[in-house]
Design a protein around this motif. Structure first.
Motif, PDB file in Angstrom:
ATOM      1  N   ALA B 145     -19.178  23.787  31.571  1.00 32.87           N
ATOM      2  CA  ALA B 145     -19.599  22.529  30.948  1.00 32.87           C
ATOM      3  C   ALA B 145     -18.365  21.738  30.532  1.00 32.87           C
ATOM      4  CB  ALA B 145     -20.508  22.811  29.754  1.00 32.87           C
ATOM      5  N   GLY B 146     -17.377  22.447  29.953  1.00 31.93           N
ATOM      6  CA  GLY B 146     -16.161  21.778  29.506  1.00 31.93           C
ATOM      7  C   GLY B 146     -15.359  21.244  30.679  1.00 31.93           C
ATOM      8  N   ALA B 147     -15.297  22.025  31.759  1.00 32.51           N
ATOM      9  CA  ALA B 147     -14.481  21.646  32.916  1.00 32.51           C
ATOM     10  C   ALA B 147     -15.036  20.400  33.594  1.00 32.51           C
ATOM     11  CB  ALA B 147     -14.408  22.802  33.902  1.00 32.51           C
ATOM     12  N   ALA B 148     -16.342  20.183  33.445  1.00 33.35           N
ATOM     13  CA  ALA B 148     -16.965  19.039  34.110  1.00 33.35           C
ATOM     14  C   ALA B 148     -16.413  17.724  33.577  1.00 33.35           C
ATOM     15  CB  ALA B 148     -18.486  19.102  33.925  1.00 33.35           C
ATOM     16  N   VAL B 149     -15.951  17.706  32.317  1.00 33.49           N
ATOM     17  CA  VAL B 149     -15.449  16.454  31.750  1.00 33.49           C
ATOM     18  C   VAL B 149     -13.951  16.515  31.462  1.00 33.49           C
ATOM     19  CG1 VAL B 149     -17.671  15.765  30.775  1.00 33.49           C
ATOM     20  CG2 VAL B 149     -16.149  17.219  29.433  1.00 33.49           C
ATOM     21  N   ALA B 150     -13.299  17.643  31.847  1.00 34.31           N
ATOM     22  CA  ALA B 150     -11.868  17.781  31.551  1.00 34.31           C
ATOM     23  C   ALA B 150     -11.043  17.489  32.796  1.00 34.31           C
ATOM     24  CB  ALA B 150     -11.577  19.196  31.048  1.00 34.31           C
ATOM     25  N   ARG B 151      -9.752  17.160  32.578  1.00 37.36           N
ATOM     26  CA  ARG B 151      -8.877  16.929  33.719  1.00 37.36           C
ATOM     27  C   ARG B 151      -7.784  17.983  33.811  1.00 37.36           C
ATOM     28  NH1 ARG B 151      -6.958  11.028  33.616  1.00 37.36           N
ATOM     29  NH2 ARG B 151      -8.700  10.411  32.310  1.00 37.36           N
ATOM     30  N   THR B 152      -7.350  18.472  32.635  1.00 40.14           N
ATOM     31  CA  THR B 152      -6.281  19.459  32.630  1.00 40.14           C
ATOM     32  C   THR B 152      -6.701  20.661  31.806  1.00 40.14           C
ATOM     33  OG1 THR B 152      -4.684  17.665  32.751  1.00 40.14           O
ATOM     34  CG2 THR B 152      -3.836  19.827  32.119  1.00 40.14           C
ATOM     35  N   GLY B 153      -6.437  21.850  32.331  1.00 44.03           N
ATOM     36  CA  GLY B 153      -6.772  23.071  31.611  1.00 44.03           C
ATOM     37  C   GLY B 153      -5.570  23.978  31.506  1.00 44.03           C
ATOM     38  N   VAL B 154      -5.474  24.686  30.371  1.00 44.80           N
ATOM     39  CA  VAL B 154      -4.401  25.661  30.198  1.00 44.80           C
ATOM     40  C   VAL B 154      -5.038  27.018  29.970  1.00 44.80           C
ATOM     41  CG1 VAL B 154      -2.448  26.402  28.798  1.00 44.80           C
ATOM     42  CG2 VAL B 154      -2.859  23.974  29.178  1.00 44.80           C
ATOM     43  N   VAL B 155      -4.532  28.023  30.684  1.00 44.25           N
ATOM     44  CA  VAL B 155      -4.978  29.380  30.443  1.00 44.25           C
ATOM     45  C   VAL B 155      -3.855  30.118  29.742  1.00 44.25           C
ATOM     46  CG1 VAL B 155      -5.704  31.547  31.494  1.00 44.25           C
ATOM     47  CG2 VAL B 155      -6.481  29.372  32.459  1.00 44.25           C
ATOM     48  N   VAL B 156      -4.152  30.698  28.599  1.00 47.93           N
ATOM     49  CA  VAL B 156      -3.166  31.483  27.884  1.00 47.93           C
ATOM     50  C   VAL B 156      -3.349  32.932  28.308  1.00 47.93           C
ATOM     51  CG1 VAL B 156      -2.295  32.194  25.639  1.00 47.93           C
ATOM     52  CG2 VAL B 156      -3.197  29.870  25.952  1.00 47.93           C
ATOM     53  N   GLY B 157      -2.372  33.451  29.040  1.00 45.91           N
ATOM     54  CA  GLY B 157      -2.465  34.816  29.555  1.00 45.91           C
ATOM     55  C   GLY B 157      -2.339  34.818  31.058  1.00 45.91           C
ATOM     56  N   GLY B 158      -1.321  35.490  31.567  1.00 45.39           N
ATOM     57  CA  GLY B 158      -1.089  35.530  33.017  1.00 45.39           C
ATOM     58  C   GLY B 158      -1.349  36.906  33.576  1.00 45.39           C
ATOM     59  N   GLY B 172     -12.776  24.328  39.738  1.00 47.49           N
ATOM     60  CA  GLY B 172     -13.489  23.241  39.095  1.00 47.49           C
ATOM     61  C   GLY B 172     -12.743  21.917  39.198  1.00 47.49           C
ATOM     62  N   GLY B 173     -11.604  21.899  39.905  1.00 47.45           N
ATOM     63  CA  GLY B 173     -10.884  20.653  40.149  1.00 47.45           C
ATOM     64  C   GLY B 173      -9.921  20.254  39.046  1.00 47.45           C
ATOM     65  N   LEU B 174      -9.614  21.164  38.110  1.00 41.97           N
ATOM     66  CA  LEU B 174      -8.719  20.809  37.011  1.00 41.97           C
ATOM     67  C   LEU B 174      -7.262  21.074  37.382  1.00 41.97           C
ATOM     68  CD1 LEU B 174     -11.438  21.059  35.494  1.00 41.97           C
ATOM     69  CD2 LEU B 174     -10.158  21.927  33.558  1.00 41.97           C
ATOM     70  N   ALA B 175      -6.370  20.210  36.895  1.00 41.05           N
ATOM     71  CA  ALA B 175      -4.952  20.539  36.944  1.00 41.05           C
ATOM     72  C   ALA B 175      -4.777  21.718  36.003  1.00 41.05           C
ATOM     73  CB  ALA B 175      -4.121  19.350  36.466  1.00 41.05           C
ATOM     74  N   ALA B 239      -3.618  18.961  27.406  1.00 43.47           N
ATOM     75  CA  ALA B 239      -4.756  19.653  28.028  1.00 43.47           C
ATOM     76  C   ALA B 239      -6.046  19.280  27.321  1.00 43.47           C
ATOM     77  CB  ALA B 239      -4.564  21.159  27.951  1.00 43.47           C
ATOM     78  N   ASP B 240      -7.154  19.231  28.105  1.00 35.94           N
ATOM     79  CA  ASP B 240      -8.467  18.972  27.510  1.00 35.94           C
ATOM     80  C   ASP B 240      -9.210  20.270  27.235  1.00 35.94           C
ATOM     81  OD1 ASP B 240      -8.010  16.196  28.311  1.00 35.94           O
ATOM     82  OD2 ASP B 240      -8.456  16.953  30.323  1.00 35.94           O
ATOM     83  N   LEU B 241      -8.673  21.356  27.787  1.00 31.15           N
ATOM     84  CA  LEU B 241      -9.424  22.610  27.724  1.00 31.15           C
ATOM     85  C   LEU B 241      -8.426  23.764  27.699  1.00 31.15           C
ATOM     86  CD1 LEU B 241     -12.580  23.112  29.814  1.00 31.15           C
ATOM     87  CD2 LEU B 241     -10.878  24.902  29.888  1.00 31.15           C
ATOM     88  N   VAL B 242      -8.642  24.719  26.789  1.00 26.28           N
ATOM     89  CA  VAL B 242      -7.753  25.884  26.699  1.00 26.28           C
ATOM     90  C   VAL B 242      -8.597  27.146  26.790  1.00 26.28           C
ATOM     91  CG1 VAL B 242      -6.095  27.150  25.269  1.00 26.28           C
ATOM     92  CG2 VAL B 242      -6.090  24.640  25.259  1.00 26.28           C
ATOM     93  N   VAL B 243      -8.213  28.048  27.683  1.00 23.23           N
ATOM     94  CA  VAL B 243      -8.912  29.337  27.783  1.00 23.23           C
ATOM     95  C   VAL B 243      -7.953  30.440  27.350  1.00 23.23           C
ATOM     96  CG1 VAL B 243     -10.113  30.952  29.309  1.00 23.23           C
ATOM     97  CG2 VAL B 243     -10.306  28.491  29.714  1.00 23.23           C
ATOM     98  N   PHE B 244      -8.386  31.218  26.357  1.00 24.79           N
ATOM     99  CA  PHE B 244      -7.565  32.342  25.914  1.00 24.79           C
ATOM    100  C   PHE B 244      -7.981  33.584  26.680  1.00 24.79           C
ATOM    101  CE2 PHE B 244      -7.205  29.422  22.370  1.00 24.79           C
ATOM    102  CZ  PHE B 244      -5.831  29.428  22.182  1.00 24.79           C
ATOM    103  N   SER B 245      -7.049  34.124  27.406  1.00 27.78           N
ATOM    104  CA  SER B 245      -7.358  35.293  28.213  1.00 27.78           C
ATOM    105  C   SER B 245      -6.151  36.196  28.222  1.00 27.78           C
ATOM    106  CB  SER B 245      -7.725  34.841  29.622  1.00 27.78           C
ATOM    107  OG  SER B 245      -8.343  35.886  30.306  1.00 27.78           O
ATOM    108  N   ALA B 246      -5.673  36.482  26.995  1.00 25.60           N
ATOM    109  CA  ALA B 246      -4.418  37.216  26.854  1.00 25.60           C
ATOM    110  C   ALA B 246      -4.709  38.652  26.460  1.00 25.60           C
ATOM    111  CB  ALA B 246      -3.551  36.526  25.802  1.00 25.60           C
TER     112      ALA B 246
END
Lengths: 120, 862
Positions: B145-158, B172-175, B239-246
């Motif tokens: 839902a968030g990605a549908a209106v966001a342009r840039t996303g950051v994932v914390v955790g590689g 989802g087409g996000l940078a 970023a418009d969206l942050v995912v924590f996956s650390a």
């Protein structure tokens, strides 16, 4: 060249040899109570005549089955449930008895080719 | 009996995740389970699902597809599953748990399988709208839902999960940015070289990677929403969206609260039998700290703990769980990554054997011990050989092949097969050794990978061992003297796919020539004859009834109709897409009425006419062809129908014209002979009224184009089709279906539906996608040409048959009495139509001449 089947009483002319496509069969209606016979011509020219009634389905369909071979034995495969019959003795190679408990063996009818037309 | 005299004892499981479900399966298989009642208290609103493949929700899978709890499983074992009612407290003295809804549930034995929670670094702003974690179906819904209106996303955790989340954002087409605190990606599993290769490949996909830097805090805008991420080095990423996956932390709160010991870094302390300090309480999976002091975050060790716990409760404690292999093989953002054994070479005297090609992004390292045994490895970009290398490292024996040969990527390696000891674990999800697989083949009669899967469960987890499994099964069958000839039958030692290639390449055009040149002699049989007939037809070798081909066809193809149980036939004219004019309906109705046929609407949106004799078939078809109909190929192993809904033309919800596309596809592929029947459907919107996902190929409209699903099946073993490609335009869609069908026809076994073929296809869906979309085998032009040839040479089989006296000769009831209705094929009336007479029932033959006089079925009443 005419194909004849012996109905137990006498030889009946049933069709011209040219009516038989190698590898396939035709159904023959014998007079009286003799019933239906499935008549085949193998790819090598050999002729086989067995009952047309399929013991497993009870439907008169064996004439529409495929010819095949298992090892050296020429076989007939029922088009209904694909049981395989040995054409040299009529016995079913897959299951020994039919659903009604009787032996799954097809009657073999004597068959021959004689010169001349079918009118004989 | 329990101490206080109750007959039934209570087992309470807290948590219904992957490990919880696995525990229930292991427990239900214990004979001791019969004296127990099982209650499961779960927090999530749905039964256990495959969390490992959560990313599939971004590519068209539904939460139901991920479900792990088989229908009927709970009922069969009398398990009371209470969803959405988590346990809030454990009263060990009273042997009670309390739930959020206030329920109190007594236990004799309590099993904790509460899993873990995503770790969110303790920095400011992580609760702002726009911040997410990645663990549950609900998390994925929120991210989508968030990605549908966001342009840039950051994932914390590689790490593993972080890269999966990044892949989802990219899709989802996000940078997309990935921020990893360690100096490389996937720090636990791979070394610096592997991390660098992985990073290059991922950056090529447009993901920006920042390593050696942490999250400093979430930046929010005036509206309180996320506007960026501050990094520990002072930089800021908008970023418009942050995912924590650390990483994750064991969910051990319930245990802490009731005084059970937990490890220094979390995790309920358990012994080798998964028991906590309290003998009535066990813990399994990610919430537990195993006896080796580790908290395992992978599903395979969790499964082993679940099995161990089930045995412990049943008093059948075996070796227990003392630690596990943490090998992994996966595809992250399309890059293959595998790590196994000791990937970092930390053992004394360990040496590396390395292959690295920065140009193609391939990095392969094997770690060899001082004694020459394989200890572990890292494979990035090319994981060929993983299936054999992992168990080899786990078994610890000396290598039988030079490691230099093993480290080379596919294509270079000339190494012979790697010999594995029987103790090597092939399937680490279910802990199945090579010895157990061999025993299943040798002693339990499992003669295929499918049978081995069934009796050992090997290969039913992540599936990464399937290829190796196939090799072992084949070896064992060969060793046992079972002819694993891939051969079709006693007349051909070739598989169907090989015969197809022979016919295609040599141009052999007849069965006799093929049998003489490539077979073992004899007459042929019911297996090879129709198969060869189908191959000849697929390759466009004329009418299926011509010349020698006519003698090869099964009864149905021979009479171009469907044999029914009493020896009569049914007739199905083609109704493309299920669209039919009133005149068409009337014409079919008149034919059925005049010939006294039974009529029924089929599942493929057309009309089946039953009860025809062979003599009637040409008469019926003469009228149908004159009325503009053509063969529906209901009798053939070929395209049946392309079902459709009415689509946007009429439907309020439709977004594309599904009917027009269905008609176009049905006309394109009609008459195409294939290894088995082909069914298709087109739905005009996501409501999926045409049930496209149960078809060999199904198409579902999206607002942007068409989603193509493949490999679906109804029937005995239903299978939902997999998404092959999304949002295709019409031309790309058609070209993709063309290639998919021709690739299937070329490589499938006899009578192998696309669903089974796809399951068996080496490399699976990814390989298929590569072949049909990226032309990875370089055969796309050939496949396209074959399809063009099919389309160009299509003729209606029935129209051609009617025009040819030679072909017409076969439609005689008796060679010596044509036109005489078969006295043995009889019918009785039922509900105003006919049906075949049952044994002992007095029926009447269908007498065509009488009925053609306009008779109604009623005249058949005895």
């Amino acid at each position: 060249m005419t194909v004849q089947i012996h109905d137990g009483d006498r030889w009946q002319s049933v069709c011209a040899l040219a009516d038989l496509q190698p590898g396939r069969g035709v159904a023959v209606l014998l007079p009286g109570a003799a019933g239906q016979v499935a008549l085949f011509r193998g790819r090598g020219g050999e002729l086989y005549a067995v009952d047309n009634l399929d013991p497993f389905s009870g439907a008169p369909v064996l004439a529409r089955g495929l010819l095949g071979s298992r090892g050296d034995r020429p076989t007939l495969i029922s088009p209904m449930y694909k049981q395989v019959y040995d054409l040299t003795d009529g016995r079913c190679l897959d299951e020994p008895t039919a659903p009604d408990g009787s032996a799954a063996v097809l009657r073999r009818w004597p068959v021959r080719v004689v010169p001349g037309g079918t009118a004989a | 009996m329990t101490e206080d005299g109750r007959d039934v004892r209570d087992l309470v499981l807290v948590g219904h995740g992957m490990v919880g479900q696995r525990f229930l399966e292991a427990w239900s298989a214990q004979p001791a389970a019969r004296g127990w009642r099982v209650t499961v208290l779960a927090e999530e609103p749905r039964p256990a699902y495959d969390r490992v493949h959560l990313g599939a929700l971004f590519t068209g899978s539904t939460p139901e597809d991920l479900g792990l709890c088989p229908p009927g499983f709970l009922a069969e074992h009398g398990i009371d599953l209470r969803l959405g009612d988590p346990v809030t407290a454990i009263d060990r003295a009273a042997h009670l748990v309390r739930t959020r809804s206030g329920a109190e549930v007594r236990y004799d034995v309590l099993v904790l399988a509460t899993g873990s929670v995503p770790f969110v670094p303790p920095v400011p702003g992580t609760d702002a709208p726009g911040c997410h974690v990645y663990r549950t179906v609900e998390d994925v819904d929120a991210i989508r839902a968030g990605a549908a209106v966001a342009r840039t996303g950051v994932v914390v955790g590689g790490g593993l999960l972080g890269l999966e989340a990044a892949g989802a954002l990219r899709a989802g087409g996000l940078a997309t940015h990935v921020v990893e605190f360690a100096p490389r990606l996937m720090a636990v599993q791979v070394d610096d070289g592997g991390g660098a290769a992985l990073r290059r490949r991922i950056e090529e996909l447009g993901v920006t990677v920042h390593t050696g830097v942490g999250a400093g805090g979430v930046l929010t805008g005036p509206d309180g929403r996320v506007r960026g991420l501050a990094l520990s080095d002072g930089r800021e990423l908008p970023a418009d969206l942050v995912v924590f996956s650390a990483g994750v932390r064991a969910r051990d709160g319930l245990a802490r609260d009731c005084g059970l010991p937990v490890g220094p870094r979390g995790g309920i302390v358990v012994d080798a039998h998964c028991r906590t300090e309290d003998p009535a309480v066990l813990a399994v999976g990610e919430c537990a700290q195993a006896v080796d002091g580790r908290v395992y975050g992978l599903v395979a060790p969790g499964y082993q703990m679940a099995e161990t716990a089930a045995r412990t409760i049943a008093d059948r404690a075996g070796a227990g769980f003392t630690g596990a292999d943490t090998s992994t093989e996966l595809k992250l953002l399309g890059v293959d990554v595998a790590s196994f054994g000791d990937p970092h070479g930390s053992a004394e005297g360990a040496l590396d054997v390395l292959y690295s090609d920065s140009r193609s992004g391939v990095y392969r390292k094997l770690v060899i011990g001082a004694d020459g045994a394989l200890l572990g490895g890292v494979l990035v970009g090319d994981t060929e050989g993983y299936g054999a290398l992992r168990p080899l490292a786990a078994a610890g024996g000396p290598l039988t092949v030079a490691p230099e040969q093993l480290v080379l990527p596919a294509g270079f390696a000339a190494a012979g097969p790697v010999a594995l000891p029987d103790t090597a674990v092939l399937c680490s999800c279910h802990n199945v050794t090579q010895g157990a697989v061999r025993a299943a083949v040798r002693e339990q009669g499992a003669d295929s990978v499918a049978a081995v899967k069934k009796c050992t469960r090997a290969g039913t987890g992540c599936g990464s061992c399937l290829k190796q499994l196939g090799t072992v099964v084949t070896e064992e069958l060969a060793a046992a003297g079972v002819a694993t000839v891939q051969g079709l039958c006693e007349h051909f030692a070739h598989s169907r796919a090989e015969l197809y290639e022979i016919v295609r390449v040599t141009g052999v055009s007849g069965f006799s020539a093929l049998l003489a040149g490539y077979g073992t002699g004899g007459e042929g049989c019911e297996i090879c004859k129709p198969t060869v007939a189908s191959i000849l037809a697929s390759l466009g070798n004329g009418h299926i009834l011509d010349g020698e081909q006519g003698a090869l066809q099964d009864s149905n193809d021979h009479f171009l109709a469907n044999l029914q149980r009493n020896g009569s036939y049914s007739v199905v004219p083609r109704v493309p897409g299920g669209e039919i004019t009133p005149e068409g309906l009337i014409a079919i109705g008149e034919v059925a009425r005049d010939h006294g046929l039974y009529t029924k609407i089929t599942g493929g949106q057309r009309i089946d006419l039953f009860g025809a004799t062979v003599d009637q078939l040409p008469l019926i078809w003469r009228r149908l062809v004159d009325a503009g109909f053509e063969s529906g190929h209901a009798y053939g192993k070929s395209l049946r129908t392309v079902k459709s809904c009415v689509g946007e033309t009429w439907c309020r919800f439709g977004v594309q014209d599904s009917t027009t596309l269905a008609i176009e596809l049905e006309l394109r592929y009609r008459g195409l002979r294939s290894p088995h029947k082909l069914k298709a459907a087109v739905s005009g919107c996501a409501r999926e009224c045409a049930e496209a996902r149960s078809k060999d190929f199904g198409i579902i409209a999206t607002s942007a184009g068409w989603n193509l699903y493949v490999g679906g099946n109804g029937g005995m073993t239903p299978r939902h089709a997999d998404l092959l490609a999304a949002d295709l335009d019409r031309d790309t869609l058609i070209r993709t279906v063309d290639r998919y069908l021709m690739f299937y026809i070329r490589t499938a076994d006899r009578l192998e539906r696309t669903s089974v073929w796809l399951e068996r296809l080496e490399g699976g869906l990814d390989h298929l996608r590569a072949v049909v979309l990226d032309d990875s085998l370089g055969i796309a032009a050939e496949l396209d040409e074959l399809m063009d040839r099919h389309i160009g040479s299509y003729r209606d089989e029935w129209a051609e048959t009617l025009a040819d006296p030679d072909r017409m000769r076969r439609f005689a009831s008796f060679v010596n009495a044509p036109g005489t209705p078969d006295p043995a094929v009889t019918f009785v009336p039922e509900r105003g139509q006919i049906r075949p007479a049952r044994p002992g029932e007095a029926g009447r033959p269908l007498n065509a001449p009488v009925l053609i006089a306009g008779a109604r079925p009623e005249v058949l009443t005895p």
